[in-house]
Design a protein around this motif. Structure first.
Motif, PDB file in Angstrom:
ATOM      1  N   SER A 107      96.416  29.384  60.672  1.00 58.31           N
ATOM      2  CA  SER A 107      97.678  29.489  59.957  1.00 58.31           C
ATOM      3  C   SER A 107      97.977  30.951  59.656  1.00 58.31           C
ATOM      4  O   SER A 107      97.089  31.784  59.632  1.00 58.31           O
ATOM      5  CB  SER A 107      97.625  28.683  58.656  1.00 58.31           C
ATOM      6  OG  SER A 107      96.575  29.122  57.836  1.00 58.31           O
ATOM      7  N   LEU A 154     106.912  17.786  51.211  1.00 60.19           N
ATOM      8  CA  LEU A 154     105.698  17.890  50.423  1.00 60.19           C
ATOM      9  C   LEU A 154     105.832  18.900  49.292  1.00 60.19           C
ATOM     10  O   LEU A 154     104.839  19.294  48.690  1.00 60.19           O
ATOM     11  CB  LEU A 154     104.506  18.275  51.312  1.00 60.19           C
ATOM     12  CG  LEU A 154     104.048  17.213  52.294  1.00 60.19           C
ATOM     13  CD1 LEU A 154     104.609  17.509  53.680  1.00 60.19           C
ATOM     14  CD2 LEU A 154     102.539  17.124  52.371  1.00 60.19           C
ATOM     15  N   THR A 155     107.051  19.320  48.999  1.00 59.27           N
ATOM     16  CA  THR A 155     107.242  20.262  47.905  1.00 59.27           C
ATOM     17  C   THR A 155     106.829  19.584  46.601  1.00 59.27           C
ATOM     18  O   THR A 155     107.210  18.450  46.328  1.00 59.27           O
ATOM     19  CB  THR A 155     108.701  20.727  47.803  1.00 59.27           C
ATOM     20  OG1 THR A 155     109.554  19.578  47.705  1.00 59.27           O
ATOM     21  CG2 THR A 155     109.102  21.534  49.027  1.00 59.27           C
ATOM     22  N   GLN A 176      95.715  24.038  52.133  1.00 61.28           N
ATOM     23  CA  GLN A 176      96.019  24.509  53.478  1.00 61.28           C
ATOM     24  C   GLN A 176      95.202  23.757  54.515  1.00 61.28           C
ATOM     25  O   GLN A 176      95.675  23.466  55.617  1.00 61.28           O
ATOM     26  CB  GLN A 176      95.741  26.007  53.580  1.00 61.28           C
ATOM     27  CG  GLN A 176      96.234  26.637  54.865  1.00 61.28           C
ATOM     28  CD  GLN A 176      97.750  26.634  54.977  1.00 61.28           C
ATOM     29  OE1 GLN A 176      98.438  27.059  54.067  1.00 61.28           O
ATOM     30  NE2 GLN A 176      98.275  26.143  56.098  1.00 61.28           N
ATOM     31  N   LEU A 181      96.900  20.584  55.532  1.00 61.68           N
ATOM     32  CA  LEU A 181      98.017  20.836  56.439  1.00 61.68           C
ATOM     33  C   LEU A 181      97.517  21.177  57.838  1.00 61.68           C
ATOM     34  O   LEU A 181      98.076  20.719  58.841  1.00 61.68           O
ATOM     35  CB  LEU A 181      98.885  21.969  55.907  1.00 61.68           C
ATOM     36  CG  LEU A 181      99.663  21.705  54.619  1.00 61.68           C
ATOM     37  CD1 LEU A 181     100.449  22.945  54.230  1.00 61.68           C
ATOM     38  CD2 LEU A 181     100.594  20.502  54.777  1.00 61.68           C
ATOM     39  N   THR A 213     109.361  20.471  58.222  1.00 63.81           N
ATOM     40  CA  THR A 213     108.483  19.919  57.188  1.00 63.81           C
ATOM     41  C   THR A 213     108.573  20.845  55.972  1.00 63.81           C
ATOM     42  O   THR A 213     108.392  22.056  56.101  1.00 63.81           O
ATOM     43  CB  THR A 213     107.028  19.846  57.664  1.00 63.81           C
ATOM     44  OG1 THR A 213     106.952  19.062  58.856  1.00 63.81           O
ATOM     45  CG2 THR A 213     106.139  19.229  56.597  1.00 63.81           C
ATOM     46  N   ARG A 214     108.863  20.304  54.815  1.00 63.13           N
ATOM     47  CA  ARG A 214     109.032  21.117  53.610  1.00 63.13           C
ATOM     48  C   ARG A 214     107.698  21.226  52.882  1.00 63.13           C
ATOM     49  O   ARG A 214     107.060  20.218  52.575  1.00 63.13           O
ATOM     50  CB  ARG A 214     110.105  20.507  52.705  1.00 63.13           C
ATOM     51  CG  ARG A 214     111.469  20.425  53.373  1.00 63.13           C
ATOM     52  CD  ARG A 214     112.523  19.866  52.427  1.00 63.13           C
ATOM     53  NE  ARG A 214     112.723  20.761  51.282  1.00 63.13           N
ATOM     54  CZ  ARG A 214     113.477  20.461  50.234  1.00 63.13           C
ATOM     55  NH1 ARG A 214     114.079  19.274  50.169  1.00 63.13           N
ATOM     56  NH2 ARG A 214     113.626  21.314  49.242  1.00 63.13           N
ATOM     57  N   LEU A 215     107.300  22.479  52.598  1.00 59.17           N
ATOM     58  CA  LEU A 215     105.983  22.750  52.023  1.00 59.17           C
ATOM     59  C   LEU A 215     106.090  23.497  50.701  1.00 59.17           C
ATOM     60  O   LEU A 215     107.078  24.181  50.442  1.00 59.17           O
ATOM     61  CB  LEU A 215     105.156  23.603  53.003  1.00 59.17           C
ATOM     62  CG  LEU A 215     104.971  23.071  54.415  1.00 59.17           C
ATOM     63  CD1 LEU A 215     104.215  24.099  55.254  1.00 59.17           C
ATOM     64  CD2 LEU A 215     104.217  21.748  54.394  1.00 59.17           C
ATOM     65  N   LEU A 267     101.738  27.574  50.308  1.00 56.46           N
ATOM     66  CA  LEU A 267     101.072  27.205  51.554  1.00 56.46           C
ATOM     67  C   LEU A 267     101.920  27.623  52.752  1.00 56.46           C
ATOM     68  O   LEU A 267     103.116  27.875  52.623  1.00 56.46           O
ATOM     69  CB  LEU A 267     100.809  25.699  51.590  1.00 56.46           C
ATOM     70  CG  LEU A 267      99.923  25.169  50.447  1.00 56.46           C
ATOM     71  CD1 LEU A 267      99.808  23.650  50.532  1.00 56.46           C
ATOM     72  CD2 LEU A 267      98.543  25.819  50.470  1.00 56.46           C
ATOM     73  N   ARG A 278     102.952  27.241  57.083  1.00 58.51           N
ATOM     74  CA  ARG A 278     103.107  26.317  58.193  1.00 58.51           C
ATOM     75  C   ARG A 278     102.085  26.657  59.279  1.00 58.51           C
ATOM     76  O   ARG A 278     102.097  27.754  59.826  1.00 58.51           O
ATOM     77  CB  ARG A 278     104.528  26.438  58.767  1.00 58.51           C
ATOM     78  CG  ARG A 278     105.007  25.267  59.606  1.00 58.51           C
ATOM     79  CD  ARG A 278     106.479  25.437  59.948  1.00 58.51           C
ATOM     80  NE  ARG A 278     107.280  25.758  58.771  1.00 58.51           N
ATOM     81  CZ  ARG A 278     107.713  24.860  57.882  1.00 58.51           C
ATOM     82  NH1 ARG A 278     107.445  23.591  58.079  1.00 58.51           N
ATOM     83  NH2 ARG A 278     108.415  25.222  56.838  1.00 58.51           N
TER      84      ARG A 278
END
Length: 280
Positions: free
Chosen positions: A6, A246-247, A254, A257, A266-268, A272, A274
């Motif tokens: 990541s 996933l907010t 991490q 993910l 994808t909402r983070l 963290l 992507r």
């Protein structure tokens, strides 16, 4: 294991709880057992250096871990325990220069990792406004855990870390209940430790759900709403998180993910990043 795939996350107060492989003696590449599987291409006993570990303690195939059959290494996270043991507990003297310390160092490393994982969760809990009634207890637990990480190698090797973890887990559970109670229109569905392997949860409303320790391996969570869900210890291996939200998910890491699949939408949580292997 020496690195993950990541991108570098933004600087936060939790930086000390993130792996810094440049200051570690490749401990995860030596101390842990590897079993040949979809996650690892080889069998390796604990205490045996991985064949890919270089003399400088870095991974020789870091940029090719997934195609070489070591996807498990891209998922593993020591939560900063590697550099703590290497640079503080053992004062920067590695196991190659002092082979007499090797066995103990490899024993101490997983203990430190569990303590650092607890620190990560406690730090997150302390930042939750809804956890204000537990602020004193959370701060005390964090201070006690931090104190344990500063113990001698002998202290750490003898520490009953499971007992300490169990005490902290109760406090984190109470924190989760307070926070999830504030989630609007939450259904509060309980799936703690549940078998949701391959579950069809596309578009599911999981706001405020208790997913602690749930097995979500290969679950279809596309477009699912996981805001405010407690996912501590949930297994997201190969779970499909494309377009999911996933907010605000509680205690998401991490590593979880990195084990899952997702896409650019994808909402983070802001803390963290992507994973680079996710679809565009």
């Amino acid at each position: 294991m020496s690195d993950n795939d990541s991108t570098t996350p933004p600087t936060t107060e939790q930086d000390g709880l993130r792996a810094d492989c440049a200051n570690c003696f490749g401990l995860c590449c030596v101390a842990l057992t590897l079993t040949a599987s979809a996650d690892f291409a080889i069998n390796k006993n604990a205490g045996e250096p991985c064949r890919n570990l270089r003399d400088d303690f870095r991974c020789g195939i870091h940029t090719r871990l997934r195609p070489e059959g070591f996807s498990g290494c891209t998922v593993y996270d020591c939560f900063g325990a590697g550099q703590k043991v290497s640079q503080e507990t053992y004062g920067g003297v590695d196991w190659r220069r002092a082979p007499g310390t090797a066995q103990q160092m490899f024993q101490v490393f997983p203990v430190m990792r569990r303590l650092h994982e607890l620190l990560r969760y406690l730090t997150e809990a302390l930042a939750m406004p809804a956890a204000e009634p537990l602020r004193t207890e959370l701060r005390s637990a964090r201070d006690a855990t931090e104190h344990l990480t500063g113990g001698t190698a002998e202290d750490l090797a003898e520490l009953d870390v499971s007992a300490h973890r169990d005490r902290v887990a109760v406090l984190l559970g109470r924190t989760s209940e307070l926070v999830r109670a504030t989630v609007p229109r939450s259904r509060k569905r309980g799936h703690r430790g549940g078998d949701l392997i391959g579950a069809r949860l596309k578009g599911a409303d999981l706001r405020g759900a208790d997913l602690r320790g749930a097995y979500l391996i290969a679950a279809d969570l596309r477009a699912a709403d996981l805001r405010g869900a407690d996912v501590i210890g949930a297994d997201f291996r190969d779970a499909e998180l494309s377009d999911a939200d996933l907010t605000g998910a509680l205690f998401l890491t991490q590593a979880q993910l990195n084990a899952a699949k997702g896409n650019a939408t994808t909402r983070l949580p802001l803390s963290l990043t992507r994973p680079t292997h996710w679809a565009g």
